[in-house]
Design an enzyme around this catalytic site. Sequence first.
Site, PDB file in Angstrom:
ATOM      1  N   ASP A 113       0.857  -1.178   0.000  1.00  0.00           N
ATOM      2  CA  ASP A 113       0.000   0.000   0.000  1.00  0.00           C
ATOM      3  C   ASP A 113       0.894   1.229   0.000  1.00  0.00           C
ATOM      4  O   ASP A 113       1.687   1.427   0.903  1.00  0.00           O
ATOM      5  CB  ASP A 113      -0.906  -0.007   1.246  1.00  0.00           C
ATOM      6  CG  ASP A 113      -1.781   1.227   1.306  1.00  0.00           C
ATOM      7  OD1 ASP A 113      -2.710   1.310   0.496  1.00  0.00           O
ATOM      8  OD2 ASP A 113      -1.529   2.110   2.144  1.00  0.00           O
ATOM      9  N   GLU A 197      -2.220  -1.778  -5.958  1.00  0.00           N
ATOM     10  CA  GLU A 197      -3.481  -1.192  -6.356  1.00  0.00           C
ATOM     11  C   GLU A 197      -3.297  -0.518  -7.701  1.00  0.00           C
ATOM     12  O   GLU A 197      -2.214  -0.030  -8.003  1.00  0.00           O
ATOM     13  CB  GLU A 197      -3.787  -0.116  -5.320  1.00  0.00           C
ATOM     14  CG  GLU A 197      -5.205   0.043  -4.979  1.00  0.00           C
ATOM     15  CD  GLU A 197      -5.317   0.906  -3.731  1.00  0.00           C
ATOM     16  OE1 GLU A 197      -6.394   0.953  -3.178  1.00  0.00           O
ATOM     17  OE2 GLU A 197      -4.323   1.525  -3.312  1.00  0.00           O
ATOM     18  N   CYS A 250     -12.540  -5.436   5.489  1.00  0.00           N
ATOM     19  CA  CYS A 250     -11.888  -5.982   6.672  1.00  0.00           C
ATOM     20  C   CYS A 250     -11.095  -7.205   6.233  1.00  0.00           C
ATOM     21  O   CYS A 250     -11.652  -8.137   5.661  1.00  0.00           O
ATOM     22  CB  CYS A 250     -12.917  -6.362   7.735  1.00  0.00           C
ATOM     23  SG  CYS A 250     -12.211  -7.328   9.082  1.00  0.00           S
ATOM     24  N   CYS A 253     -12.553 -10.624   8.358  1.00  0.00           N
ATOM     25  CA  CYS A 253     -13.829 -11.272   8.097  1.00  0.00           C
ATOM     26  C   CYS A 253     -14.413 -10.919   6.735  1.00  0.00           C
ATOM     27  O   CYS A 253     -15.391 -11.523   6.298  1.00  0.00           O
ATOM     28  CB  CYS A 253     -14.828 -10.951   9.204  1.00  0.00           C
ATOM     29  SG  CYS A 253     -15.399  -9.248   9.153  1.00  0.00           S
ATOM     30  N   CYS A 269     -13.549  -3.116  13.085  1.00  0.00           N
ATOM     31  CA  CYS A 269     -14.559  -3.763  12.253  1.00  0.00           C
ATOM     32  C   CYS A 269     -15.810  -4.032  13.102  1.00  0.00           C
ATOM     33  O   CYS A 269     -15.709  -4.617  14.174  1.00  0.00           O
ATOM     34  CB  CYS A 269     -14.011  -5.068  11.693  1.00  0.00           C
ATOM     35  SG  CYS A 269     -15.250  -6.049  10.853  1.00  0.00           S
ATOM     36  N   CYS A 272     -16.326  -8.287  13.252  1.00  0.00           N
ATOM     37  CA  CYS A 272     -15.423  -9.190  13.979  1.00  0.00           C
ATOM     38  C   CYS A 272     -14.630  -8.474  15.071  1.00  0.00           C
ATOM     39  O   CYS A 272     -13.823  -9.081  15.766  1.00  0.00           O
ATOM     40  CB  CYS A 272     -14.478  -9.898  13.019  1.00  0.00           C
ATOM     41  SG  CYS A 272     -13.282  -8.797  12.267  1.00  0.00           S
ATOM     42  N   ASP A 279      -3.504   1.437   6.681  1.00  0.00           N
ATOM     43  CA  ASP A 279      -2.573   1.086   5.606  1.00  0.00           C
ATOM     44  C   ASP A 279      -2.223  -0.397   5.607  1.00  0.00           C
ATOM     45  O   ASP A 279      -2.152  -1.029   4.555  1.00  0.00           O
ATOM     46  CB  ASP A 279      -1.287   1.914   5.733  1.00  0.00           C
ATOM     47  CG  ASP A 279      -1.565   3.400   5.599  1.00  0.00           C
ATOM     48  OD1 ASP A 279      -2.626   3.748   5.045  1.00  0.00           O
ATOM     49  OD2 ASP A 279      -0.738   4.199   6.057  1.00  0.00           O
TER      50      ASP A 279
HETATM   51 ZN   LIG Z   1     -14.016  -7.822  10.313  1.00  0.00          ZN
END
Ligand SMILES: [Zn+2]
Length: 327
Positions: A113, A197, A250, A253, A269, A272, A279
Amino acid sequence: MLEVSKNAPQMAIIQLGQAFRNFFAGRAKYPTFRRKGVDDRFTLTNDQFQVAGRRIRIPNLGWVPMREELRFSGKIVSATVSRQVDRWFASITVDTEDPPRHAAEHQGTVGVDLGVLNLATLSTGERVPGPKALRRELGRLRRLSRSLARKRMGSKNRAKAKNKLARLHARIANIRQDSLHQLTSDLTRRFDVIGIEDLNARGMVRNHRLARSIADMGFREFRRQLDYKAVRRGALVAVADRFFPSSKLCSVCGVVQEEMPLSVRLWTCPRCNTTHDRDLNAAINLAQHAVSSTAAACGGEGSGSRHPAAVKPAPLKQEVGAKATFA
Ligand SMILES: [Zn+2]
């Protein structure tokens, strides 16, 4: 035309031909005239110059000392003499054997990243800080720009200030280029698959923040270096397309956040309950994406990625240019 090497007009016409070919193929804009004092350069074919140790013989100039010796052996094809602010460079094209490969370490897949705060964050948890010198120089850049703006049009002092600013711009570009080279060399030396990316995924909006816009310029160059170095070392660059939600996903999850403003550095998150560094989470997502997309590209079982990436090796380039600075 009589004052200069026969190559100066000749190569210019050949290069104009190439510019038109690029234009008609849709790769480039319509060629524009070059201006004296801007990107000054000329190219010499190998019958027009000689290199010996730390010297180069240029028609009409004679022997000119160079800052370093030519580092590559092989057939010398051509040399381009160019000026960057107040320095002159000779870029010598050599037809050489494939450059020696550094032993690859095969550390598997990595996600990268790119950022402003850190130059890069890797999915391994490593952070590559931006060059320290850059921050200081950016401060100077601001000061010099203001100083230039205050000078009277057409005055000697304005010309001096302009030159100073141009030199600083060149220095900043060099610092950034150097840190990008170190990063891309390190990545291609260590990892087999590198997940990044798409350049445009960053929402490359016009941004007036100086540091930010300079970082943006780096993305394209990062990609260019990574592509050619990956080919040389046999690594694969897996590019997640612009719709891949690398920072909103995330990595534990797989839930996708609705919004993720750039100011958010840490988030938790809701499903989870994992707390993510923005980053690092993005880098991990890019690594996971790279694994699934390369598996799919190799005919293996993809993990059902919603966004299959284009996995393509960069076009092979064989030219090795050595750049030497005149003393
Ligand atoms: Zn999560």
